[in-house]
Design a protein around this motif. Structure first.
Motif, short mmCIF file in Angstrom:
data_model
loop_
_atom_site.label_atom_id
_atom_site.label_comp_id
_atom_site.label_asym_id
_atom_site.label_seq_id
_atom_site.Cartn_x
_atom_site.Cartn_y
_atom_site.Cartn_z
N UNK A 134 2.97 86.62 124.55
CA UNK A 134 2.32 85.98 124.30
C UNK A 134 1.19 86.31 123.18
N UNK A 135 0.49 85.29 122.41
CA UNK A 135 0.12 85.94 121.24
C UNK A 135 -1.66 85.42 121.10
N UNK A 136 -2.51 86.09 121.14
CA UNK A 136 -4.14 85.33 120.93
C UNK A 136 -4.61 86.24 119.79
N UNK A 137 -5.11 84.74 119.65
CA UNK A 137 -6.40 85.54 118.59
C UNK A 137 -8.16 85.49 118.77
N UNK A 138 -8.75 86.16 117.45
CA UNK A 138 -9.98 86.46 117.64
C UNK A 138 -10.79 85.30 117.17
N UNK A 139 -11.87 85.93 117.55
CA UNK A 139 -12.64 84.51 116.59
C UNK A 139 -12.68 84.40 115.48
N UNK A 140 -11.77 85.31 114.34
CA UNK A 140 -11.47 84.67 113.35
C UNK A 140 -10.01 84.65 113.08
N UNK A 141 -9.89 84.09 113.69
CA UNK A 141 -8.09 83.47 113.67
C UNK A 141 -7.48 84.43 113.47
N UNK A 142 -7.19 85.50 113.97
CA UNK A 142 -6.97 86.53 113.41
C UNK A 142 -5.57 86.75 114.77
N UNK A 143 -4.00 86.97 114.31
CA UNK A 143 -3.69 87.14 116.12
C UNK A 143 -3.67 88.85 116.32
N UNK A 144 -4.00 88.74 117.35
CA UNK A 144 -4.57 90.46 118.23
C UNK A 144 -3.66 91.01 118.97
N UNK A 145 -2.18 90.27 119.69
CA UNK A 145 -2.10 90.83 120.49
C UNK A 145 -2.52 90.01 121.82
N UNK A 146 -1.06 90.73 122.99
CA UNK A 146 -1.20 90.03 124.34
C UNK A 146 -2.19 90.71 124.91
N UNK A 147 -2.83 89.77 125.95
CA UNK A 147 -4.82 90.80 126.32
C UNK A 147 -3.24 91.36 127.85
N UNK A 148 -4.78 92.33 127.79
CA UNK A 148 -4.32 93.38 129.04
C UNK A 148 -5.20 93.06 129.49
N UNK A 149 -5.40 92.28 130.62
CA UNK A 149 -7.08 91.95 131.30
C UNK A 149 -7.42 93.15 132.90
N UNK A 150 -6.00 93.76 132.84
CA UNK A 150 -6.34 94.77 134.46
C UNK A 150 -5.87 95.68 133.65
N UNK A 151 -5.19 96.19 132.37
CA UNK A 151 -5.24 97.81 132.19
C UNK A 151 -6.31 98.20 132.68
N UNK A 152 -5.82 100.20 133.78
CA UNK A 152 -6.57 101.05 133.47
C UNK A 152 -5.51 101.79 132.80
N UNK A 153 -6.62 103.50 133.06
CA UNK A 153 -5.63 104.79 132.03
C UNK A 153 -4.44 105.13 133.65
N UNK A 154 -3.36 105.33 133.09
CA UNK A 154 -2.52 105.87 134.23
C UNK A 154 -1.93 106.82 135.12
N UNK A 155 -2.32 107.29 135.82
CA UNK A 155 -1.86 108.61 136.24
C UNK A 155 -1.06 109.55 135.48
#
Length: 235
Positions: free
Chosen positions: A1-22
């Protein structure tokens, strides 16, 4: 899924829960046919003897180093490699013999983005075209995705290294392109082929590897019943 920012530019799938991995650690990974354990100078004699079974150095042509000429040279090489954390080296132990039969590493480790590479694949003649060679990579992929939670695992090789290119495809890595004139290697140009497995592909690849490695897929004398391609999905 791709979303757009406030400028209606596509910015890629959201990763809200992503954290750096070990970061990968010096762990032992157990399989049915082989075990991976942190590379150490204790593996030196077995690896030196096994590497010397080859008539020449052709298996080293696409590595940046030569085959150790003496046991002392092998000791020095393994001492340096075992002290490294990136690349992080493992010895491959054949469970049937209990001996080290190859080495491999995880490298270019980017824990912030969940990306790493499998490289320095250095199988001895005792390991080439064996169940151990496939299972060793399967163990590293499982460690990368199932235990560490990374998003991407890469495989890079010389464009002219046909065995490595074939191995990447056989193991489920997807070809992404060739970086032209990427490296000067041993005084020659190297174009580098890039391959990857990403996390959403891994469950199907994991299942294919498990089916191929199953004891039911091999005869009593160790011959495969079906090739890995028979189990590997079309991604």
């Amino acid at each position: 899924m791709s979303i757009k920012n406030q400028y209606q530019q596509p910015i890629g799938s959201p990763l809200p829960d992503w954290v750096a991995r070990p970061r990968p650690e010096k762990v032992t990974l157990e399989g049915h046919w082989c075990r991976l354990e942190p590379l150490a100078t204790a593996h030196s004699q077995a690896l030196f003897d096994a590497w010397q079974l080859a008539e020449d150095q052709r298996d080293w042509s696409y590595l940046s180093i030569d085959r150790p000429a003496t046991p002392a040279d092998c000791d020095s090489l393994l001492a340096a490699q075992s002290a490294s954390h990136d690349p992080l080296f493992f010895a491959v132990i054949d469970l049937a013999s209990g001996s080290a039969v190859g080495s491999v590493s995880l490298l270019r480790i980017d824990s912030a983005n969940g990306v790493l590479e499998i490289g320095w694949v250095n199988w001895t003649p005792l390991m080439q075209r064996s169940r151990c060679s496939t299972e060793a990579i399967a163990l590293l992929l499982s460690y990368t995705f199932d235990q560490l939670g990374y998003r991407r695992c890469e495989w890079k090789c010389h464009s002219l290294n046909m065995p490595s290119n074939r191995a990447a495809r056989r193991l489920g890595f997807q070809y992404e392109g060739t970086f032209r004139q990427a490296v000067v290697s041993r005084g020659h140009n190297r174009d580098t082929c890039w391959y990857s497995v990403i996390d959403k592909e891994w469950p199907q690849i994991r299942a294919a590897l498990a089916e191929w490695l199953s004891r039911d897929n091999f005869t009593a004398d160790g011959q495969q019943q079906k090739p890995l391609s028979a189990f590997m999905p079309s991604l």
